[in-house]
Design a protein around this motif. Sequence first.
Motif, mmCIF file in Angstrom:
data_model
loop_
_atom_site.group_PDB
_atom_site.id
_atom_site.type_symbol
_atom_site.label_atom_id
_atom_site.label_comp_id
_atom_site.label_asym_id
_atom_site.label_seq_id
_atom_site.Cartn_x
_atom_site.Cartn_y
_atom_site.Cartn_z
ATOM 1 N N GLY A 299 0.822 -1.210 0.000
ATOM 2 C CA GLY A 299 0.000 0.000 0.000
ATOM 3 C C GLY A 299 0.852 1.255 0.000
ATOM 4 N N MET A 300 1.911 1.248 0.801
ATOM 5 C CA MET A 300 2.782 2.429 0.847
ATOM 6 C C MET A 300 3.454 2.660 -0.504
ATOM 7 S SD MET A 300 4.504 2.144 4.608
ATOM 8 C CE MET A 300 5.352 3.718 4.526
ATOM 9 N N ILE A 301 3.951 1.565 -1.089
ATOM 10 C CA ILE A 301 4.600 1.708 -2.406
ATOM 11 C C ILE A 301 3.585 2.194 -3.438
ATOM 12 C CG2 ILE A 301 5.791 0.495 -4.274
ATOM 13 C CD1 ILE A 301 6.937 -1.391 -2.215
ATOM 14 N N PHE A 302 2.371 1.628 -3.360
ATOM 15 C CA PHE A 302 1.354 2.037 -4.335
ATOM 16 C C PHE A 302 1.081 3.542 -4.242
ATOM 17 C CE2 PHE A 302 -2.982 3.172 -5.397
ATOM 18 C CZ PHE A 302 -3.045 2.712 -6.706
ATOM 19 N N PHE A 303 0.830 4.034 -3.045
ATOM 20 C CA PHE A 303 0.503 5.464 -2.926
ATOM 21 C C PHE A 303 1.720 6.343 -3.212
ATOM 22 C CE2 PHE A 303 -3.332 3.891 -0.751
ATOM 23 C CZ PHE A 303 -4.265 4.591 -1.497
ATOM 24 N N LEU A 304 2.908 5.820 -2.960
ATOM 25 C CA LEU A 304 4.104 6.570 -3.336
ATOM 26 C C LEU A 304 4.185 6.718 -4.858
ATOM 27 C CD1 LEU A 304 6.822 7.882 -2.495
ATOM 28 C CD2 LEU A 304 7.879 5.651 -2.895
ATOM 29 N N LEU A 305 3.994 5.588 -5.566
ATOM 30 C CA LEU A 305 4.072 5.649 -7.027
ATOM 31 C C LEU A 305 2.947 6.499 -7.598
ATOM 32 C CD1 LEU A 305 5.095 2.001 -7.959
ATOM 33 C CD2 LEU A 305 6.519 4.044 -7.927
ATOM 34 N N LEU A 306 1.766 6.404 -6.987
ATOM 35 C CA LEU A 306 0.651 7.216 -7.469
ATOM 36 C C LEU A 306 0.954 8.710 -7.253
ATOM 37 C CD1 LEU A 306 -2.118 7.383 -8.723
ATOM 38 C CD2 LEU A 306 -3.141 7.008 -6.486
ATOM 39 N N SER A 307 1.578 9.028 -6.124
ATOM 40 C CA SER A 307 1.959 10.432 -5.882
ATOM 41 C C SER A 307 2.934 10.902 -6.947
ATOM 42 C CB SER A 307 2.658 10.587 -4.528
ATOM 43 O OG SER A 307 1.846 10.088 -3.502
ATOM 44 N N ILE A 308 3.841 10.017 -7.336
ATOM 45 C CA ILE A 308 4.835 10.420 -8.338
ATOM 46 C C ILE A 308 4.198 10.545 -9.721
ATOM 47 C CG2 ILE A 308 6.949 9.682 -9.492
ATOM 48 C CD1 ILE A 308 7.647 8.514 -6.593
ATOM 49 N N ALA A 309 3.265 9.623 -10.021
ATOM 50 C CA ALA A 309 2.525 9.744 -11.282
ATOM 51 C C ALA A 309 1.757 11.063 -11.302
ATOM 52 C CB ALA A 309 1.566 8.572 -11.452
ATOM 53 N N ALA A 310 1.195 11.421 -10.153
ATOM 54 C CA ALA A 310 0.482 12.693 -10.056
ATOM 55 C C ALA A 310 1.459 13.856 -10.227
ATOM 56 C CB ALA A 310 -0.237 12.801 -8.714
ATOM 57 N N LEU A 311 2.657 13.699 -9.684
ATOM 58 C CA LEU A 311 3.650 14.775 -9.771
ATOM 59 C C LEU A 311 4.053 15.060 -11.221
ATOM 60 C CD1 LEU A 311 5.506 16.766 -8.264
ATOM 61 C CD2 LEU A 311 7.223 14.946 -8.165
ATOM 62 N N THR A 312 4.268 13.993 -12.009
ATOM 63 C CA THR A 312 4.635 14.241 -13.411
ATOM 64 C C THR A 312 3.485 14.917 -14.164
ATOM 65 O OG1 THR A 312 4.041 11.959 -13.937
ATOM 66 C CG2 THR A 312 6.373 12.420 -13.602
#
Length: 446
Positions: A299-312
């Motif tokens: 879950g932590m990795i998922f929301f981290l990657l989603l945050s980064i996808a949102a950042l780009t």
Amino acid sequence: MDVGSQQRGQWTSKIGFIFAAAGSAIGLGNIWRFPYITGQNGGAAFVFVYLMCILVIGLPYLYAELALGRYVHKNPVGAIRAIRPGSAWVLIGGLGVVTGLGILSYYAVIAGWTVGYIFKMAIPNQITFGEFVANPYLVVSLFAFFILITILVVYGGVQNGIERWSKILMPLLFVLLLGLIVYANFLPGSGKGLAFYLKPDFSKITGKVVLAALGQAFFSLSLGMGLMITYGSYLSKEDNLISSGFYVALADTAIAIMAGLIIFPALFAMNQNPAAGPGLVFQVLPAIFLHMPGGVIVGMIFFLLLSIAALTSTISLLEVPTAYLVDEKRVARKVAVWIVGGLTFLIGLPSALSQGAVSWLSKPIVGGMEFLSLMDFVWGNISLTVGAFFLSIFVGWVWGAKHAATELQQGNPAFARWAPFWSFLIRFVTPVFIFIILLNLFKFFG
Ligand code: PFF
């Protein structure tokens, strides 16, 4: 290379552009917005219309923005001014700049939630999603944090900031989603979700569904506000716009479809309501992580990657108004970024507070939508659709489909064969289709 106020940047390589454009396209739109809009619009029939919209309208229109951008090497306002100086068409470029601000203002709010969820996954004794988003201090500081990060990356200029990040992290997201699809589809009861998502009941297709699908296609591909004009402007004449654009659309569509393959099976396995709205993903996914072995880490990795996808994606949303100030108003890039970021924060505050923190903002305003959903509908759907309508006419008729097709042929001579078909789509199909859908909207509001 430093991208100063006078000098414009350029991507270092073809793959750099693809990753940056895909980074813009892939974001909350795929994983947060696509599932919740699909759920609200009845499932598989919506997905079918969405895919048609991508193929017939989205992809051909993407080429129109890329061609215009590379031809003039400018932001949307500058691009239109270069082709038709002194005409009212420039207002459409202006609409794009304003839309960038409008979308970024609430998009960064949701992106802030995803950052919060990285930590929330790790803390036992969870507060609910409803309690989380109703906490004004929490949501406003996460929102501010996200804007700040976006500013700092855009600060670095085109290739240092945007390119480097997208290259590493998007593939990682892809792999994680694949794993989650397998997991979600083994949950007992998930089959009903798969059917809801993939077995279309065509009688559910209405004008409202088509408008939602078309808007989602534009939103997801970052179209209608000149973002792809801006990103295309950093491309060189040797680049192949056709294949690059195709890969971007393919990756974007794949990620959205994959997100649905996780959410809907999981959602039906847990007997939840697919039409729950903007909170959908934040309610369903943590629930499956909770039951999964090693779910806290996943879950932590998922929301981290989603945050980064949102950042780009927020980087790209900030880039359009910034490029405008840099090119047209001769504002130094570093100053422009702070102006746009600061303004976004102010405009976004009501959205941040509209999920329970401030009661009058959280009540339905029009059409059952509270402030944030309303912003998403106005900027993320209507404004992009209207923008795409005028821009397709601008490219197809004012600049001329012939000129645009010639530009598309540079770097891809084989496109000559397809040019007449593409011209037909951009001159007739796109604007007429959008026009009919928008007429329906006005009828819809009485
Ligand atoms: N395409 C992004 C997403 O799906 O999350 C959102 C977006 C970015 C829309 C940039 C428009 C844009 F110009």
